[in-house]
Design an enzyme around this catalytic site. Structure first.
Site, short mmCIF file in Angstrom:
data_model
loop_
_atom_site.label_atom_id
_atom_site.label_comp_id
_atom_site.label_asym_id
_atom_site.label_seq_id
_atom_site.Cartn_x
_atom_site.Cartn_y
_atom_site.Cartn_z
N SER A 74 2.22 -0.59 2.92
CA SER A 74 1.82 -0.97 4.27
C SER A 74 2.38 -2.35 4.59
O SER A 74 2.84 -3.07 3.70
CB SER A 74 0.30 -0.99 4.39
OG SER A 74 -0.18 -2.14 3.73
N LYS A 75 2.29 -2.69 5.87
CA LYS A 75 2.81 -3.98 6.34
C LYS A 75 2.18 -5.14 5.58
O LYS A 75 2.78 -6.20 5.42
CB LYS A 75 2.47 -4.13 7.83
CG LYS A 75 3.47 -3.48 8.71
CD LYS A 75 3.45 -4.15 10.08
CE LYS A 75 4.43 -3.48 11.00
NZ LYS A 75 3.84 -2.58 11.96
N ARG A 76 0.96 -4.90 5.13
CA ARG A 76 0.21 -5.95 4.44
C ARG A 76 0.97 -6.47 3.21
O ARG A 76 0.96 -7.64 2.91
CB ARG A 76 -1.13 -5.35 4.01
CG ARG A 76 -2.29 -6.27 3.91
CD ARG A 76 -3.58 -5.48 3.66
NE ARG A 76 -3.36 -4.24 2.93
CZ ARG A 76 -3.29 -4.15 1.61
NH1 ARG A 76 -3.42 -5.21 0.87
NH2 ARG A 76 -3.10 -2.97 1.02
N THR A 77 1.65 -5.55 2.53
CA THR A 77 2.28 -5.96 1.27
C THR A 77 3.79 -6.16 1.36
O THR A 77 4.43 -6.44 0.37
CB THR A 77 1.96 -4.95 0.16
OG1 THR A 77 2.12 -3.64 0.72
CG2 THR A 77 0.56 -5.11 -0.37
N GLY A 78 4.34 -5.99 2.52
CA GLY A 78 5.79 -6.22 2.63
C GLY A 78 6.40 -5.43 3.76
O GLY A 78 5.70 -4.79 4.54
#
Ligand code: GLU
Length: 488
Positions: free
Chosen positions: A249-253
């Protein structure tokens, strides 16, 4: 029954244009593409744009651009699911007429109430089938009252089995599947109905998609059978996770192809990196060209174990591709990056082409991403603004370094034809005359000219920078050393 008229493999990639093309979706597209090409079949594209609130033309464009950039060219014209809405409705009406589906007049509130009740009793909620039992008279009455209805599929009793090419034998008791909705009360078809009608009309032979759709497949098989259409083969490819085992997800990259393009991946490198997410070869080879992948790709080598996305590994793979790409092919990508980093002007691209090509040729075996050409090659365009700290300690604090560099300025200045041989001959001679190893002078010189402790062969570097600039940089390094009390 609709038959594929020539038994050729036909697969499709069916993204919903509700966001930028996700890297996980690209892996699905890639597996479809490779499977199609390996089997001399067709790779089709269907844009699933029926969710009008969340879909947009901009995202369709992004999908098309991204596939093009990656070289995943689709066959035939792409299909827009929204163009098939009437066909979906017709299929639903056929099922209604044949008694294989029924109208459900339950309101949202009623359904919600049932759901809460079942859940409060710790049960697994499934539609009760209440409207299955309505008589024709009751239905007519509700229709005449203008009551809204959804259409539900009448799930038959029995067991639905299929052999997934990745997840192997799957068997589901139909009692676990409720009478699912195929047309909502606003008249729109649900995913399961639309996908079955479209896949069947497009004569898809193999549905290759993400593991998250595995639970939809029994429902879809039931629909194929009820509609008297050919059931395709299925292959569900494992989800991609981050290192913490959660969904990418965007959260991790970065997650969109667009972001990877901007980071400086090449299509070849990204494709090669993504293919290893779930697919294993029989030998320990990592680097593949698209042609090799098409040759080798087989679904039975796709593993059902979730694949962990390791961006460092993909960068390494990308670097391998950069090192074997032709310098001509790299040229537009690299000069664009140099230009964006204000290292060259548009005019220089034309007037300095030969030199720029030589720089790319020299650097390419060491770069992982396109911007590395700017980061690690900026000394070809500007004087170093700083010097690597550790390298200063290592290479400039040795005895005689100051004398050697000063001597080099003098001798370089005397060379008329500054080339690989003449510059190397001078460096080695000065070292030997001063009884130090050539490496001592080479390291000190490299740091002075590039600011780095590592570079391609220093003599190649010197020639591409040019005699006058080289001399100027050695002078600056001596001044820097003097000012900071570095030399002994
Ligand atoms: N539009 C669906 C998705 O993006 C397609 C699923 C399928 O391939 O059937 O998940």
């Amino acid at each position: 029954m609709v038959m594929n008229n020539n038994n050729k493999t036909r697969v499709r990639f069916a993204p919903s244009p509700t966001g930028f093309l996700h890297i996980g979706s690209v892996r699905t597209a890639l597996f479809n593409y490779l499977f199609a090409k390996h089997n001399d079949g067709k790779f089709l594209l269907r844009i699933e744009d029926t969710d009008t609130d969340r879909s947009s033309e901009k995202m369709i464009d992004n999908i098309l651009q991204s596939l093009k950039w990656l070289g995943l060219d689709y066959d035939e014209n792409y299909v827009k699911q929204s163009d098939n809405i009437e066909k979906h409705k017709k299929a639903a009406n056929d099922l209604l007429e044949k008694g294989k589906a029924y109208r459900c007049f339950c309101t949202k509130e009623e359904l919600q109430k049932d759901k809460l009740k079942v859940e409060s009793e710790n049960g697994y909620y499934k539609y009760s089938g209440k409207c299955r039992k309505l008589t024709n008279k009751q239905i007519k009455e509700k229709l005449s009252q203008g009551k809204k209805f959804a259409i539900r599929f009448k799930t038959p009793p029995g067991i639905t089995k299929f052999k997934d090419k990745v997840f192997k034998n799957i068997s589901v008791n139909n009692s676990e599947i409720d009478d699912f909705i195929i047309v909502r009360s606003d008249g729109s078809s649900t995913y399961n109905l639309a996908v079955v009608v479209d896949d069947s009309d497009m004569e898809i032979t193999h549905v290759i998609r993400g593991e998250d759709h595995l639970s939809n497949t029994p429902k879809q098989i039931l629909l194929y059978l009820a509609l008297n259409r050919t059931v395709p083969k299925f292959a569900h490819v494992p989800l991609i996770t981050d290192s913490e085992k959660s969904r990418l997800s965007k959260r991790t990259g970065a997650v969109s192809v667009e972001e990877y393009r901007k980071m400086g991946f090449t299509p070849e490198g990204l494709i090669n990196g993504l293919v290893h997410l779930g697919w294993g070869t029989s030998h320990n080879k990592t680097i593949f060209t698209m042609k090799e992948l098409v040759n080798k790709f087989e679904l039975n080598r796709v593993n059902k174990k979730r694949a962990v996305f390791d961006v460092e590994k993909i960068k390494w793979i990308n670097g391998k591709h950069i090192s074997t790409m032709s310098t001509q092919k790299l040229f537009p990508l690299v000069v664009e990056n140099w230009k964006n980093n204000s290292l060259i002007t548009k005019e220089k691209i034309k007037t300095d082409e030969k030199r720029l090509l030589a720089i790319i040729e020299l650097l390419k075996s060491r770069m992982r991403l396109i911007p590395d050409f700017s980061i690690y090659g900026k000394y070809f365009f500007e004087d170093p603004k700083k010097y690597e700290k550790d390298a200063i300690r290592k290479h400039w604090t040795k005895e005689k370094v100051k004398i050697l560099l000063a001597k080099l300025i003098e001798e370089f200045d005397n060379i008329d034809d500054f080339n690989l041989q003449t510059s190397e001959e001078v460096v080695r001679r000065i070292a030997s005359e001063n009884k130090v190893k050539a490496g001592v002078l080479i390291h000190a010189l490299r740091l002075a000219v590039t600011g780095f402790s590592i570079s391609p062969s220093i003599f190649d570097v010197l020639i591409l920078i040019g005699k006058n600039k080289v001399i100027k940089r050695i002078k600056s390094s001596l001044e820097f050393g003097e000012k900071n009390g570095i030399f002994i």
